[in-house]
Design a protein around this motif. Structure first.
Motif, mmCIF file in Angstrom:
data_model
loop_
_atom_site.group_PDB
_atom_site.id
_atom_site.type_symbol
_atom_site.label_atom_id
_atom_site.label_comp_id
_atom_site.label_asym_id
_atom_site.label_seq_id
_atom_site.Cartn_x
_atom_site.Cartn_y
_atom_site.Cartn_z
ATOM 1 N N PRO A 177 0.823 -1.207 0.000
ATOM 2 C CA PRO A 177 0.000 0.000 0.000
ATOM 3 C C PRO A 177 0.854 1.253 0.000
ATOM 4 N N GLY A 178 0.266 2.365 -0.403
ATOM 5 C CA GLY A 178 0.959 3.646 -0.300
ATOM 6 C C GLY A 178 0.624 4.608 -1.418
ATOM 7 N N PRO A 179 0.975 5.867 -1.215
ATOM 8 C CA PRO A 179 0.676 6.905 -2.203
ATOM 9 C C PRO A 179 1.644 6.901 -3.379
ATOM 10 N N GLY A 180 1.242 7.610 -4.430
ATOM 11 C CA GLY A 180 2.133 7.816 -5.557
ATOM 12 C C GLY A 180 1.857 6.939 -6.757
ATOM 13 N N GLY A 181 0.894 6.071 -6.679
ATOM 14 C CA GLY A 181 0.613 5.172 -7.793
ATOM 15 C C GLY A 181 -0.774 5.419 -8.347
ATOM 16 N N THR A 182 -1.594 4.429 -8.280
ATOM 17 C CA THR A 182 -2.937 4.475 -8.841
ATOM 18 C C THR A 182 -3.882 5.260 -7.948
ATOM 19 N N LEU A 183 -4.764 6.036 -8.564
ATOM 20 C CA LEU A 183 -5.814 6.732 -7.837
ATOM 21 C C LEU A 183 -7.151 6.243 -8.374
ATOM 22 N N ILE A 184 -7.917 5.595 -7.520
ATOM 23 C CA ILE A 184 -9.216 5.042 -7.886
ATOM 24 C C ILE A 184 -10.294 5.991 -7.379
ATOM 25 N N TYR A 185 -11.253 6.334 -8.246
ATOM 26 C CA TYR A 185 -12.367 7.178 -7.833
ATOM 27 C C TYR A 185 -13.593 6.307 -7.599
ATOM 28 N N PHE A 186 -14.195 6.457 -6.418
ATOM 29 C CA PHE A 186 -15.423 5.759 -6.073
ATOM 30 C C PHE A 186 -16.605 6.664 -6.368
ATOM 31 N N ALA A 187 -17.634 6.132 -7.026
ATOM 32 C CA ALA A 187 -18.840 6.893 -7.350
ATOM 33 C C ALA A 187 -19.672 7.097 -6.081
ATOM 34 N N CYS A 188 -20.176 8.312 -5.902
ATOM 35 C CA CYS A 188 -20.984 8.674 -4.735
ATOM 36 C C CYS A 188 -22.169 9.510 -5.212
ATOM 37 N N ASP A 189 -23.242 9.541 -4.432
ATOM 38 C CA ASP A 189 -24.350 10.447 -4.748
ATOM 39 C C ASP A 189 -23.927 11.886 -4.460
ATOM 40 N N ASP A 190 -23.241 12.089 -3.345
ATOM 41 C CA ASP A 190 -22.683 13.388 -2.967
ATOM 42 C C ASP A 190 -21.385 13.080 -2.228
ATOM 43 N N CYS A 191 -20.258 13.330 -2.855
ATOM 44 C CA CYS A 191 -18.978 12.921 -2.272
ATOM 45 C C CYS A 191 -18.693 13.573 -0.926
ATOM 46 N N ALA A 192 -19.402 14.643 -0.567
ATOM 47 C CA ALA A 192 -19.232 15.256 0.751
ATOM 48 C C ALA A 192 -19.675 14.303 1.865
ATOM 49 N N VAL A 193 -20.646 13.439 1.579
ATOM 50 C CA VAL A 193 -21.137 12.489 2.590
ATOM 51 C C VAL A 193 -20.037 11.496 2.956
ATOM 52 N N GLU A 194 -19.438 10.851 1.955
ATOM 53 C CA GLU A 194 -18.360 9.897 2.215
ATOM 54 C C GLU A 194 -17.126 10.606 2.761
ATOM 55 N N GLN A 195 -16.835 11.811 2.255
ATOM 56 C CA GLN A 195 -15.704 12.598 2.754
ATOM 57 C C GLN A 195 -15.833 12.811 4.265
ATOM 58 N N ALA A 196 -17.032 13.094 4.746
ATOM 59 C CA ALA A 196 -17.258 13.332 6.175
ATOM 60 C C ALA A 196 -16.992 12.085 7.019
ATOM 61 N N ARG A 197 -17.043 10.918 6.423
ATOM 62 C CA ARG A 197 -16.817 9.661 7.156
ATOM 63 C C ARG A 197 -15.345 9.252 7.185
ATOM 64 N N VAL A 198 -14.519 9.858 6.351
ATOM 65 C CA VAL A 198 -13.123 9.432 6.185
ATOM 66 C C VAL A 198 -12.303 9.549 7.465
ATOM 67 N N GLU A 199 -12.254 10.718 8.055
ATOM 68 C CA GLU A 199 -11.397 10.902 9.234
ATOM 69 C C GLU A 199 -11.888 10.115 10.445
ATOM 70 N N PRO A 200 -13.207 10.054 10.723
ATOM 71 C CA PRO A 200 -13.660 9.213 11.830
ATOM 72 C C PRO A 200 -13.332 7.721 11.621
ATOM 73 N N ALA A 201 -13.171 7.312 10.357
ATOM 74 C CA ALA A 201 -12.856 5.911 10.049
ATOM 75 C C ALA A 201 -11.351 5.636 10.034
#
Length: 124
Positions: free
Chosen positions: A66-90
């Motif tokens: 794992p790690g940064p600098g390679g592939t970036l995968i985009y996940f489809a969301c209805d409103d990406c702000a919703v999933e963004q808000a869950r990132v840090e608590p997770a």
């Protein structure tokens, strides 16, 4: 036959349990264990062959790191702000908060619990 360019993805992780908790919490879904002939853990995202988009999995497969600098995968969301808000608590980190990308919609870029960059995409 014309196809979208991505049909499967694998996200390398160091700690499968931590990564499963992160993705299940951020996307409010349940991953499914799939036996891997190559060894290691392999947990797939929910998928349906009749819908648009790519399926994929988390893996601890030998030789994948794992790690940064390679592939970036985009996940489809209805409103990406919703999933963004869950990132840090997770256990992840927001690298680029939700931003407009012209007429194409919105994206956010985050780091998962394993140090992988991931993208979130929505049309609104």
């Amino acid at each position: 036959m014309i196809r979208n360019p991505v049909n499967w993805f694998e996200i390398a992780v160091a700690d499968i349990e931590r990564a499963k908790r992160f993705y299940e919490a951020v996307f409010a879904l349940t991953l499914t264990n799939m036996p891997s002939p190559e060894g290691g853990d392999y947990w797939t995202f929910p998928m349906c062959d009749t819908l648009m988009g790519a399926g994929g999995a988390l893996t601890t497969m030998e030789g994948m790191k794992p790690g940064p600098g390679g592939t970036l995968i985009y996940f489809a969301c209805d409103d990406c702000a919703v999933e963004q808000a869950r990132v840090e608590p997770a256990g992840g980190k927001v690298l680029q908060p939700k931003m407009k990308i012209g007429e194409y919609g919105y994206i956010a870029v985050c780091m998962d619990s394993e140090g992988n960059p991931i993208g979130l995409y929505s049309q609104s």
